[in-house]
Design an enzyme around this catalytic site. Structure first.
Site: not given
Length: 230
Positions: A133, A146
């Protein structure tokens, strides 16, 4: 790489990027084992759904045995796509959420990749694609856990590609920006919208990497939407 007669394992196959990528692989001649906890609704002679929880090493090992029993021992492609995220202030993130983030987003990649690598080395052929990501390249407030996992995916990928490149194996790490998926159902203050990247666009990038010439290696790719919602 010509995808005809190639076998791929794809984690997180039931929706979003995973589902779009399964369809792209099948459309281009590959056979696909779709691993996910929830059922993948695809009817195709070259597709097999296998229920796997990638955070559980035994579930992964059982899924791999079922995959090779169905498709044969040679796995040519592994796409580590499954992942999850939680949004909170750092001190409010629950310990079980932190552990689940790492079990799924990082440990899952270790559990799957360690199984395919020996036979990829044996046939001197293979491609592992890890979906990270943009949160693996930059810190984002309220997404510390995350981000930590996606930075780990980046480091793992960069080390692994150097380790296996001389065995004819490619490792590619892709860093998508905001993608129009259910990921944002779990993120406070954010909702999927029309300006986000379509899952099919990520699938096309994955496909481009897979069909590139043998000596042409996409190591890292960052993709973002051109326009952002204001």
């Amino acid at each position: 790489m010509n995808l005809n007669n190639k076998v791929a394992i794809l984690t997180g196959s039931s929706r979003g990027i995973g589902l779009a990528t399964v369809m792209a692989l099948l459309d281009n001649g590959a056979s696909v084992a779709g691993w996910s906890r929830s059922h993948t609704e695809i009817k195709h002679p070259n597709f097999k759904y296998i229920q796997v929880d990638i955070s559980d090493v035994k579930s992964v090992e059982n899924g791999y045995k079922e995959t090779t029993s169905h498709f044969g021992n040679d796995i040519h492609i592994l796409i580590n796509n499954a992942g999850l995220g939680y949004s909170s202030l750092f001190e409010d993130l629950k310990i079980e959420e932190w552990q689940q983030l790492f079990d799924t987003n990082v440990n899952g990649i270790f559990y799957t990749s360690r199984l395919v690598l020996p036979q990829m080395k044996k046939i001197e052929y293979g491609h592992i694609i890890n979906i990270s990501s943009v949160a693996g390249n930059t810190g984002i407030e309220t997404l510390s856990g995350y981000c930590a996992t996606k930075f780990a995916v980046r480091g793992l990928s960069k080390a692994l590609y150097k380790e296996v490149r001389n065995h004819g194996i490619k490792v590619t790490c892709i860093y998508p920006g905001s993608v129009r998926t259910n990921f944002f159902d779990e993120i406070d203050g954010a909702t999927a919208n029309e300006n986000m990247i379509k899952p099919e666009d990520i699938a096309s990038t994955i496909l481009h990497c897979l069909v590139s010439s043998p000596n042409y290696h996409h190591v890292e790719i960052e993709v973002r939407p051109l326009h952002v919602k204001k």
